[in-house]
Write a protein that holds these residues in place. Structure first.
Motif, PDB file in Angstrom:
ATOM      1  N   UNK A 293       0.426  -1.536  -0.078  1.00  0.00           N
ATOM      2  CA  UNK A 293      -0.205   0.272  -0.547  1.00  0.00           C
ATOM      3  C   UNK A 293       0.800   1.117  -0.396  1.00  0.00           C
ATOM      4  N   UNK A 294       2.185   1.551   0.631  1.00  0.00           N
ATOM      5  CA  UNK A 294       3.022   2.356   0.601  1.00  0.00           C
ATOM      6  C   UNK A 294       2.558   3.038   1.621  1.00  0.00           C
ATOM      7  N   UNK A 295       2.050   2.861   2.673  1.00  0.00           N
ATOM      8  CA  UNK A 295       1.821   3.071   3.655  1.00  0.00           C
ATOM      9  C   UNK A 295       0.681   2.147   5.081  1.00  0.00           C
ATOM     10  N   UNK A 296      -0.136   3.525   5.925  1.00  0.00           N
ATOM     11  CA  UNK A 296      -1.876   2.883   6.331  1.00  0.00           C
ATOM     12  C   UNK A 296      -2.424   2.902   4.928  1.00  0.00           C
ATOM     13  N   UNK A 297      -3.243   1.739   5.049  1.00  0.00           N
ATOM     14  CA  UNK A 297      -4.635   1.840   4.389  1.00  0.00           C
ATOM     15  C   UNK A 297      -6.125   1.559   5.227  1.00  0.00           C
ATOM     16  N   UNK A 298      -7.044   1.875   4.527  1.00  0.00           N
ATOM     17  CA  UNK A 298      -7.772   1.817   5.113  1.00  0.00           C
ATOM     18  C   UNK A 298      -8.651   0.546   4.722  1.00  0.00           C
ATOM     19  N   UNK A 299      -8.868   0.064   2.863  1.00  0.00           N
ATOM     20  CA  UNK A 299      -9.782  -0.519   2.408  1.00  0.00           C
ATOM     21  C   UNK A 299      -8.481  -2.049   1.842  1.00  0.00           C
ATOM     22  N   UNK A 300      -7.371  -1.633   2.469  1.00  0.00           N
ATOM     23  CA  UNK A 300      -6.505  -2.323   1.672  1.00  0.00           C
ATOM     24  C   UNK A 300      -6.698  -2.696  -0.190  1.00  0.00           C
ATOM     25  N   UNK A 301      -6.782  -1.602  -0.987  1.00  0.00           N
ATOM     26  CA  UNK A 301      -7.199  -2.051  -2.064  1.00  0.00           C
ATOM     27  C   UNK A 301      -5.701  -2.557  -2.814  1.00  0.00           C
ATOM     28  N   UNK A 302      -4.626  -2.304  -2.431  1.00  0.00           N
ATOM     29  CA  UNK A 302      -3.917  -2.706  -3.267  1.00  0.00           C
ATOM     30  C   UNK A 302      -3.293  -4.210  -3.513  1.00  0.00           C
ATOM     31  N   UNK A 303      -2.829  -4.054  -1.664  1.00  0.00           N
ATOM     32  CA  UNK A 303      -2.713  -5.620  -1.471  1.00  0.00           C
ATOM     33  C   UNK A 303      -3.458  -6.830  -1.643  1.00  0.00           C
ATOM     34  N   UNK A 304      -4.938  -6.660  -1.143  1.00  0.00           N
ATOM     35  CA  UNK A 304      -5.832  -7.517  -2.116  1.00  0.00           C
ATOM     36  C   UNK A 304      -6.166  -7.642  -2.866  1.00  0.00           C
TER      37      UNK A 304
END
Ligand code: 1CP
Length: 355
Positions: A158-169
């Motif tokens: 994600x490149x940092x914190x995330x709310x929805x984890x769209x990239x890693x998911x």
């Protein structure tokens, strides 16, 4: 370094041995809610300088022990030191939390990640561990830690914190083999990093799987638990003639406590969304349990904090194997005096309950 441990309640509780009272420490006990921490961080200039200067990391690790009757110290560092050492370049944007200049975007980025020698690129962590252990002089045990491979991967992709984890998911569903390659590299790095911390003087280890709880049950097992298992299998479990207990914590992982126990770890961190009675039923005395006061309870009045502490102790009930803790890290804006109320209440109520 081998000064005898004067207070080993924490290590004994994690081995499910009888203790005179319930030991207590707090996730993120050295941190922003303490004015003396903010002073040293300001002096350091930025967070990474604080982490990478052993004398300063040692100073802030010991600060909470001066104020509160805690039964363990936790190394002051961060889970993101590993990806930083792999070359992702960690920085803290003001008010935005941790970020990476070079996040993982492709299979090629994963393949290019270097393998780490923790005594080289993370030498500053090991130097901090040795110094803290020396300065503790056997007062209480020192906890070393790392992030889980999955939790590290969320920040790396994600490149940092995330709310929805769209990239890693997105990667998990469309390109699972790349994610597995990353998780395997992280698991190897974490294993070596934690073993190096033990060699430097850490007496117990904790693996923070802060984001395992955002996965489905099947994906949790495949993408998080499997790699924590790999780490548990590769850890040195004894040092100085004593067991080095390993504690796994998956935030929002209350459904999987039995599976986590099967890894062969010694303890489980439990968040506040599960009752310790149920956690005990799920784990059947096979591991110790660490938790699980709602961190927001510390925003309540001193009287309400004492009531809530009693409830947590009662929910664990009789028998060995409990370490009192918050169900997650202490909040930044908590009044430190309220933490003192919590710690003192654990001392008072658990000693009475056991006498
Ligand atoms: O401004 C500051 O001073 C930075 C705040 C801070 C602190 C005090 C960060 C940035 N890290 C830390 C120290 C830290 N981080 C410790 C040692 C302190 C102690 O426990 O006494 C530990 C154990 C951690 C572990 C950590 N870092 C986790 C796992 C535990 C958890 O809280 O779930 C995670 C997810 C991180 C990432 C991270 N580092 C810092 C922040 C603000 C975050 C969270 C970012 C996010 O919400 O995604």
């Amino acid at each position: 370094m081998n000064a005898e441990l004067k207070n080993d309640l924490y290590l004994r509780a994690l081995s499910c041995e009888d203790v005179e009272r319930t030991p207590v420490w707090v996730m993120r006990q050295a941190g922003r809610y303490l004015p003396e921490y903010l002073k040293v961080r300001k002096q350091a200039g930025d967070f990474m300088t604080l982490c990478s200067t052993p004398e300063l990391a040692c100073e802030v690790t010991l600060q909470p022990l001066e104020r509160f009757k805690l039964d363990a110290a936790i190394l002051f560092s961060d889970i993101l030191t590993i990806p930083d050492a792999m070359g992702l370049e960690l920085y803290f944007a003001a008010g935005e939390g941790p970020k990476f200049k070079k996040p993982i975007k492709s299979r090629a980025d994963v393949t290019a990640l270097p393998s780490l020698d923790p005594n080289d690129s993370l030498r500053y962590v090991m130097d901090a561990v040795s110094l803290i252990r020396k300065e503790l002089n056997g007062r209480v045990p020192l906890i070393g830690f790392s992030g889980s491979p999955w939790t590290l991967a969320t920040y790396m992709v994600e490149g940092g914190g995330s709310k929805d984890f769209s990239k890693v998911k997105g990667m998990l569903f469309s390109d699972p083999s790349t994610l597995h390659e990353l998780l395997n590299k992280n698991a190897i790095a974490v294993t070596n990093y934690l073993n190096a911390q033990v060699a430097a003087g850490a007496q117990s280890l904790m693996i923070f799987d802060t984001w395992g709880g955002v996965l489905s049950p099947e994906n949790y097992k495949q993408f998080s638990l499997q790699y924590m298992q790999q780490i548990v299998d590769g850890l040195v479990r004894n040092a100085d003639g004593r067991k080095v207990p390993v504690v796994l914590f998956t935030k929002n992982g209350g459904r999987w406590l039995s599976d986590m126990t099967d890894t062969g770890c010694d303890g489980l961190g439990v968040d506040w969304t599960i009752d310790l009675r149920d956690a005990k039923a799920a784990t059947q005395g096979r591991v110790a349990l660490q938790g699980n006061l709602d961190p927001s309870a510390l925003y309540g009045s001193p009287e309400s904090i004492r009531t809530e502490v009693k409830k947590v102790l009662d929910s664990f009930g009789e028998g060995p194997g409990h370490v009192f803790n918050l169900g997650h890290g202490i909040h930044q804006f908590v009044n430190p005096d309220h933490l003192a109320v919590m710690v003192d209440a654990v001392h008072e109520f658990s000693a009475v309950a056991k006498s």
